[in-house]
Design a protein around this motif. Structure first.
Motif, PDB file in Angstrom:
ATOM      1  N   LEU A 105      -5.544  -1.598  -0.130  1.00 26.15           N
ATOM      2  CA  LEU A 105      -4.496  -2.423   0.554  1.00 26.15           C
ATOM      3  C   LEU A 105      -4.326  -2.104   2.007  1.00 26.15           C
ATOM      4  O   LEU A 105      -3.616  -2.697   2.650  1.00 26.15           O
ATOM      5  CB  LEU A 105      -3.237  -2.020  -0.014  1.00 26.15           C
ATOM      6  CG  LEU A 105      -3.235  -2.803  -1.727  1.00 26.15           C
ATOM      7  CD1 LEU A 105      -2.006  -2.208  -2.315  1.00 26.15           C
ATOM      8  CD2 LEU A 105      -3.210  -4.297  -1.567  1.00 26.15           C
ATOM      9  N   GLY A 106      -5.314  -1.047   2.485  1.00 31.42           N
ATOM     10  CA  GLY A 106      -5.187  -0.921   3.944  1.00 31.42           C
ATOM     11  C   GLY A 106      -4.454   0.013   4.409  1.00 31.42           C
ATOM     12  O   GLY A 106      -3.994   0.180   5.581  1.00 31.42           O
ATOM     13  N   PHE A 107      -3.912   0.808   3.464  1.00 30.20           N
ATOM     14  CA  PHE A 107      -2.887   2.071   3.884  1.00 30.20           C
ATOM     15  C   PHE A 107      -3.707   3.155   4.376  1.00 30.20           C
ATOM     16  O   PHE A 107      -4.404   3.749   3.632  1.00 30.20           O
ATOM     17  CB  PHE A 107      -2.065   2.534   2.745  1.00 30.20           C
ATOM     18  CG  PHE A 107      -0.875   3.282   3.129  1.00 30.20           C
ATOM     19  CD1 PHE A 107      -0.001   3.048   4.301  1.00 30.20           C
ATOM     20  CD2 PHE A 107      -0.796   4.533   2.113  1.00 30.20           C
ATOM     21  CE1 PHE A 107       0.867   4.349   4.444  1.00 30.20           C
ATOM     22  CE2 PHE A 107       0.400   5.383   2.559  1.00 30.20           C
ATOM     23  CZ  PHE A 107       0.994   5.282   3.615  1.00 30.20           C
ATOM     24  N   GLU A 108      -3.794   3.458   5.777  1.00 28.11           N
ATOM     25  CA  GLU A 108      -4.786   4.329   6.275  1.00 28.11           C
ATOM     26  C   GLU A 108      -4.575   5.563   5.605  1.00 28.11           C
ATOM     27  O   GLU A 108      -5.341   6.525   5.460  1.00 28.11           O
ATOM     28  CB  GLU A 108      -4.764   4.353   7.876  1.00 28.11           C
ATOM     29  CG  GLU A 108      -5.644   5.167   8.548  1.00 28.11           C
ATOM     30  CD  GLU A 108      -6.908   4.817   8.101  1.00 28.11           C
ATOM     31  OE1 GLU A 108      -7.892   5.669   8.160  1.00 28.11           O
ATOM     32  OE2 GLU A 108      -7.702   3.552   7.974  1.00 28.11           O
ATOM     33  N   GLY A 157       0.753  -1.281   0.067  1.00 26.84           N
ATOM     34  CA  GLY A 157       0.049  -0.039   0.086  1.00 26.84           C
ATOM     35  C   GLY A 157       0.808   1.386  -0.012  1.00 26.84           C
ATOM     36  O   GLY A 157       0.530   2.202  -0.887  1.00 26.84           O
ATOM     37  N   PRO A 158       1.819   1.656   0.954  1.00 21.96           N
ATOM     38  CA  PRO A 158       2.564   2.634   0.889  1.00 21.96           C
ATOM     39  C   PRO A 158       3.333   2.885  -0.545  1.00 21.96           C
ATOM     40  O   PRO A 158       3.369   4.051  -0.801  1.00 21.96           O
ATOM     41  CB  PRO A 158       3.775   2.356   1.978  1.00 21.96           C
ATOM     42  CG  PRO A 158       3.070   1.545   2.869  1.00 21.96           C
ATOM     43  CD  PRO A 158       2.198   0.743   1.959  1.00 21.96           C
ATOM     44  N   GLN A 172      -6.378  10.654   3.032  1.00 22.25           N
ATOM     45  CA  GLN A 172      -6.300  11.540   1.777  1.00 22.25           C
ATOM     46  C   GLN A 172      -7.455  11.331   0.908  1.00 22.25           C
ATOM     47  O   GLN A 172      -7.958  12.532   0.387  1.00 22.25           O
ATOM     48  CB  GLN A 172      -5.076  11.202   1.049  1.00 22.25           C
ATOM     49  CG  GLN A 172      -3.879  11.509   1.687  1.00 22.25           C
ATOM     50  CD  GLN A 172      -2.594  11.396   1.223  1.00 22.25           C
ATOM     51  OE1 GLN A 172      -2.205  12.140  -0.009  1.00 22.25           O
ATOM     52  NE2 GLN A 172      -1.885  10.268   1.371  1.00 22.25           N
ATOM     53  N   ILE A 173      -7.811  10.482   0.571  1.00 26.29           N
ATOM     54  CA  ILE A 173      -9.222  10.296  -0.370  1.00 26.29           C
ATOM     55  C   ILE A 173     -10.322  10.986   0.218  1.00 26.29           C
ATOM     56  O   ILE A 173     -11.058  11.788  -0.411  1.00 26.29           O
ATOM     57  CB  ILE A 173      -9.363   8.844  -0.646  1.00 26.29           C
ATOM     58  CG1 ILE A 173      -8.411   8.266  -1.354  1.00 26.29           C
ATOM     59  CG2 ILE A 173     -10.995   8.691  -1.409  1.00 26.29           C
ATOM     60  CD1 ILE A 173      -8.561   6.682  -1.622  1.00 26.29           C
ATOM     61  N   ALA A 174     -10.662  10.622   1.443  1.00 21.67           N
ATOM     62  CA  ALA A 174     -11.881  11.202   2.273  1.00 21.67           C
ATOM     63  C   ALA A 174     -11.566  12.913   2.131  1.00 21.67           C
ATOM     64  O   ALA A 174     -12.489  13.645   1.904  1.00 21.67           O
ATOM     65  CB  ALA A 174     -11.908  10.982   3.789  1.00 21.67           C
ATOM     66  N   LEU A 205      -4.311   4.961  -8.167  1.00 19.56           N
ATOM     67  CA  LEU A 205      -3.059   4.245  -7.341  1.00 19.56           C
ATOM     68  C   LEU A 205      -3.447   4.746  -5.977  1.00 19.56           C
ATOM     69  O   LEU A 205      -3.135   3.846  -5.159  1.00 19.56           O
ATOM     70  CB  LEU A 205      -2.004   4.934  -7.861  1.00 19.56           C
ATOM     71  CG  LEU A 205      -1.230   4.561  -9.026  1.00 19.56           C
ATOM     72  CD1 LEU A 205      -0.128   5.321  -9.708  1.00 19.56           C
ATOM     73  CD2 LEU A 205      -0.605   2.973  -8.897  1.00 19.56           C
ATOM     74  N   LEU A 206      -4.048   5.949  -5.660  1.00 16.60           N
ATOM     75  CA  LEU A 206      -4.205   6.300  -4.341  1.00 16.60           C
ATOM     76  C   LEU A 206      -5.444   5.156  -3.759  1.00 16.60           C
ATOM     77  O   LEU A 206      -5.331   4.947  -2.696  1.00 16.60           O
ATOM     78  CB  LEU A 206      -4.442   7.767  -4.229  1.00 16.60           C
ATOM     79  CG  LEU A 206      -4.766   8.306  -2.617  1.00 16.60           C
ATOM     80  CD1 LEU A 206      -3.304   8.203  -2.014  1.00 16.60           C
ATOM     81  CD2 LEU A 206      -5.119   9.800  -2.733  1.00 16.60           C
TER      82      LEU A 206
END
Length: 283
Positions: A53-56, A20-21, A61-63, A46-47
């Motif tokens: 993938l669980g990358f908080e 994820g990172p 950032q999406i929210a 990609l984000l």
């Protein structure tokens, strides 16, 4: 930053393997076009992959970028087109852009900067780096490529488009912090071509054509940005931007742009600061 963290091929392989990172880092490079063609829609994909993938941090950032949208859809077109500016001064050219960033994005930038602030520096023409000076008593957080996330990358794209200058010409973004009494006293942002120590920097990177500030909070008193020319003092609301040209249309420096970040008299002030040049640095 490790070499692999700036290698799109290595990041893509890692993202496809479930990292994820790596997907989030590749989203930054894809948005700004470093090592790959710039593509904001692909960057958002990609984000989203990083979030899946669980990358908080990707989810956060999406929210933020979706601005409360129920389906978390990010309106890229809206992000890339800033509100129209209004003229504060024609000579020197100074513009205000109301509502440049949302309050939520302002809060995001402050939260990221709080852990990074250090004593602010002034430009040392002898070394090309920064040095401490009594003229500047505030603190600052510098966001280089390693610290850049997709939110900041989009903010930088928005800044470049508002100023009509290329993204590769943006210096590293800074977030400035002023406590009561702290100041950035009278100074200019342009580099004097008559000063021999600036020659190498100007040859490599060009002149600082413009400066853009975003007021990240407004719960303080005082702290205006002041210009000598015309006695202008300006303080925007949270999310408002201030843009001015450091050069004239013929490319020469505009000596009327001497300005100061005045000290707050109550509370603390946070400002995003961006210097813009006309092109990417040359080797």
């Amino acid at each position: 930053m490790t070499s692999s963290a700036a290698d799109p091929s290595a990041l893509l392989a890692a993202a496809e393997a479930g990292d994820g990172p790596a997907a989030a880092r590749l989203a930054v490079l894809t948005g700004i076009g470093l090592g790959v063609p710039p593509d904001w829609r692909r960057a958002m994909e990609l984000l989203g992959r990083a979030a899946d993938l669980g990358f908080e941090p990707a989810r956060e950032q999406i929210a933020l970028l979706a601005g409360g949208s129920a389906d978390r859809a990010i309106d890229i077109a809206a992000w890339l087109n800033a509100p129209r500016p209004r003229v504060l001064s024609e000579g020197p050219a100074i513009l205000a852009i109301d509502g440049f960033l949302s309050p939520e994005v302002c809060d995001w930038m402050i939260a990221r900067a709080e852990a990074l602030v250090e004593p602010a520096l002034v430009y040392d023409h002898a070394t090309g780096s920064g040095r401490r000076e009594s003229v500047r008593t505030n603190t600052a957080a510098v966001f280089d490529l390693e610290k850049m996330d997709v939110v900041l990358a989009l903010v930088r794209e928005r800044i470049a488009r508002a100023a009509g200058l290329p993204v590769p010409g943006l210096e590293w973004t800074q977030v400035l912090h002023y406590e009561v009494g702290q100041t950035f006293d009278w100074h200019v942002d342009w580099l004097d071509p008559a000063t021999p120590g600036y020659a190498a920097d100007l040859a490599a990177r060009g002149q600082r054509i413009a400066t853009l500030l975003v007021f990240l909070n407004d719960d303080f008193e005082g702290g205006e940005t002041a210009f000598e020319a015309g006695g202008l003092r300006h303080r925007g609301r949270k999310g408002d931007a201030l843009l001015w040209a450091n050069t004239l249309p013929d490319g020469s420096i505009d000596r009327r742009t001497r300005h100061a970040g005045l000290p707050p008299t109550r509370g603390e002030k946070w400002v995003l600061s961006q210097w813009l040049r006309g092109r990417a640095p040359r080797a």
